[in-house]
Design a protein around this motif. Structure first.
Motif, short mmCIF file in Angstrom:
data_model
loop_
_atom_site.label_atom_id
_atom_site.label_comp_id
_atom_site.label_asym_id
_atom_site.label_seq_id
_atom_site.Cartn_x
_atom_site.Cartn_y
_atom_site.Cartn_z
N ILE A 65 -7.79 -95.81 42.27
CA ILE A 65 -6.75 -95.14 41.47
C ILE A 65 -7.16 -93.67 41.31
N VAL A 66 -6.21 -92.76 41.50
CA VAL A 66 -6.50 -91.34 41.30
C VAL A 66 -6.18 -90.97 39.85
N HIS A 67 -7.20 -90.47 39.15
CA HIS A 67 -7.06 -90.11 37.74
C HIS A 67 -6.79 -88.62 37.60
N ILE A 68 -5.77 -88.29 36.82
CA ILE A 68 -5.39 -86.88 36.61
C ILE A 68 -5.42 -86.56 35.11
N SER A 69 -5.40 -85.27 34.80
CA SER A 69 -5.41 -84.88 33.39
C SER A 69 -4.28 -83.91 33.05
N ASN A 70 -3.42 -83.62 34.01
CA ASN A 70 -2.23 -82.81 33.72
C ASN A 70 -1.21 -83.02 34.84
N MET A 71 0.04 -82.59 34.59
CA MET A 71 1.10 -82.89 35.55
C MET A 71 0.98 -82.06 36.83
N LYS A 72 0.28 -80.94 36.76
CA LYS A 72 0.10 -80.14 37.98
C LYS A 72 -0.75 -80.90 38.99
N MET A 73 -1.72 -81.61 38.48
CA MET A 73 -2.58 -82.41 39.37
C MET A 73 -1.77 -83.48 40.08
N LEU A 74 -0.77 -84.02 39.36
CA LEU A 74 0.08 -85.05 39.98
C LEU A 74 0.74 -84.49 41.24
N ASP A 75 1.23 -83.27 41.14
CA ASP A 75 1.92 -82.66 42.30
C ASP A 75 0.99 -82.44 43.49
N ASP A 90 6.37 -87.46 28.68
CA ASP A 90 6.32 -87.97 27.30
C ASP A 90 5.39 -89.17 27.14
N ILE A 91 5.26 -89.94 28.22
CA ILE A 91 4.53 -91.21 28.12
C ILE A 91 3.02 -91.03 28.33
N TRP A 92 2.65 -90.24 29.31
CA TRP A 92 1.23 -89.99 29.60
C TRP A 92 0.64 -88.99 28.62
N PRO A 93 -0.62 -89.02 28.25
CA PRO A 93 -1.61 -89.99 28.71
C PRO A 93 -1.44 -91.36 28.03
N SER A 94 -1.52 -92.40 28.82
CA SER A 94 -1.44 -93.77 28.31
C SER A 94 -1.85 -94.73 29.44
N PRO A 95 -2.10 -96.00 29.10
CA PRO A 95 -2.68 -96.90 30.11
C PRO A 95 -1.65 -97.48 31.09
N ILE A 96 -0.82 -96.60 31.65
CA ILE A 96 0.10 -97.04 32.70
C ILE A 96 -0.13 -96.25 33.97
N THR A 97 -0.39 -96.98 35.06
CA THR A 97 -0.68 -96.39 36.37
C THR A 97 0.57 -96.54 37.23
N LEU A 98 0.97 -95.46 37.89
CA LEU A 98 2.15 -95.52 38.76
C LEU A 98 1.74 -95.56 40.23
N LEU A 99 2.38 -96.46 40.98
CA LEU A 99 2.21 -96.45 42.43
C LEU A 99 3.30 -95.56 43.02
N LEU A 100 2.89 -94.51 43.74
CA LEU A 100 3.82 -93.52 44.28
C LEU A 100 3.50 -93.26 45.75
N LYS A 101 4.42 -92.58 46.45
CA LYS A 101 4.12 -92.15 47.82
C LYS A 101 3.05 -91.07 47.75
N LYS A 102 2.06 -91.18 48.62
CA LYS A 102 0.94 -90.22 48.52
C LYS A 102 1.19 -88.97 49.35
N CYS A 118 -2.12 -94.92 43.77
CA CYS A 118 -1.98 -95.22 42.35
C CYS A 118 -2.44 -94.01 41.52
N ILE A 119 -1.61 -93.60 40.56
CA ILE A 119 -1.93 -92.43 39.74
C ILE A 119 -2.03 -92.84 38.28
N ARG A 120 -3.09 -92.37 37.64
CA ARG A 120 -3.33 -92.72 36.24
C ARG A 120 -3.71 -91.48 35.46
#
Ligand code: AMP
Ligand code: MG
Length: 349
Positions: A65-75, A90-102, A118-120
């Motif tokens: 799982i790839v762990h991020i700490s801000n939305m820029k990292m997600l991009d 609004d939801i993050w940070p929280s214990p929900i991991t999303l499966l997305l296209k990498k 997987c992004i967390r």
């Protein structure tokens, strides 16, 4: 050599910097999250990520799982549609991991060759500060493969000393079960793993979700929902018996047959136990918090077997029952397997 980082208010910034430097230098760090301890490395460094698999004996086809700490990292690591992204702000940070296209920035070793990742975004101060200082961290749970996840730093040190570059000593985690994994690459979204973030919260905050019966944890399916689920998981070394019927469980733990069993049960049922009983807690959050910790107490005990009750499957109870079923050697349900439980009892006489 593993450095044990006893993090506290006085050495906090220095400790975070030290760990971030290890990650940036291609090393591995065991760090706390709000769910369980993770074993992390630089998500963009394949060689560093290969050390995670080695340290844990993790099969190469089980992605991280790839762990991020801000939305820029997600991009930087994945594609997400705008509507979902707005919700996740609004939801993050929280214990929900999303499966997305990498995105192509994510090395194959992290995604096990899949085109998804997987992004967390964990809700833990130490984890967030570490990721902020190091960049995205790829991490699975810190336990050696097949063992129960690690929920306290004492166990992390016992299990991983000598196998990683650093371990952050930060006590017990908040939830005690892993993050929820939601596959957002198809609609309706699909629950891949029940976890600390509840289905009610997904439905309320994100939208409709399809729940495959496998999420309850009954079978070790060959067509696993997620690669990780095809492996035996979370199990204590001792044989654990799950008795799903509450009356049967109560009868058994109050009988004379339970001598060689280590009992794991709710506060209420413990008072009925005719033998050593570990109190998992008085509500389902306490049970989640204690479960993996207490599996390790079972292994450390002098009893041959463990026996555990079932819990209602609402809220975090869905994740708790998934973990208990996967950890169980045998599930006694109705008349099913009652003879096998009796065999075990007779053997200990
Ligand atoms: P762990 O944190 O140890 O539970 O491991 C990460 C979990 O995320 C495992 O169950 C993996 O199978 C799952 N996972 C990670 N990446 C993917 C992916 N691309 N597709 C499906 N599942 C994934
Ligand atoms: Mg794991």
């Amino acid at each position: 050599m593993t450095e044990i980082i006893h993090i506290n208010d006085n050495n906090y910034n220095l400790s975070i910097k030290k760990c971030a430097d290890i990650i940036k230098g291609g090393g591995t760090v065991v760090f706390p999250t709000e769910t369980v301890y993770g074993l992390g490395a630089d998500a963009f460094n394949p060689e560093a990520c290969s050390k995670i698999f080695k340290a844990k004996n993790r099969p190469a086809d089980n992605p991280l799982i790839v762990h991020i700490s801000n939305m820029k990292m997600l991009d930087r690591v994945a594609y997400i549609d705008d509507e979902l992204k707005e919700k996740m702000k609004d939801i993050w940070p929280s214990p929900i991991t999303l499966l997305l296209k990498k995105k192509n920035t994510v090395p194959d070793i992290v995604s096990a060759g899949l085109d998804t990742v997987c992004i967390r975004f964990p809700d833990n101060r130490i984890a967030l500060d570490l990721i902020e200082a190091s960049g995205p961290i790829a991490a699975p749970s810190a336990n050696i493969s097949t063992k129960p996840s690690i929920v306290d730093s004492g166990t992390a040190i016992k299990e991983l000393n000598g196998r990683v570059d650093a371990i952050i000593d930060a006590g017990r985690v908040k939830y005690g079960v892993e993050s929820t994994i939601l596959d957002c690459t198809q609609t309706p979204y699909r629950l891949l793993r029940a976890g600390a973030f509840t289905v009610d919260d997904i439905e309320y905050m994100i939208g409709d979700v399809y729940i495959d019966p496998l999420v309850k944890g009954y079978t070790q399916s060959k067509v696993a929902l997620t690669p990780g689920l095809k492996y035996r998981h979370y199990a204590p070394s001792k044989k654990l018996f799950l008795i799903e019927n509450e009356d049967k469980f109560r009868d058994f733990i109050s009988s004379g047959n339970v001598q060689d069993f280590f009992i794991l049960s709710s506060d209420q049922n413990c008072s009925l136990a005719n033998g050593e009983c570990i109190n998992l807690g008085k509500d389902i959050y306490e049970v989640a918090h204690n479960l993996f910790y207490d599996f390790r107490l079972l292994d450390a005990s002098d009893k041959k077997y463990g026996v555990i009750q079932s819990f209602p499957e609402n809220g975090i109870g869905l994740a708790v029952m998934n973990r208990i079923r996967k950890a169980s050697f045998l599930i006694v349900k109705g008349k099913e397997n009652i003879d096998k439980l009796n065999e075990a009892i007779n053997e200990t006489r």
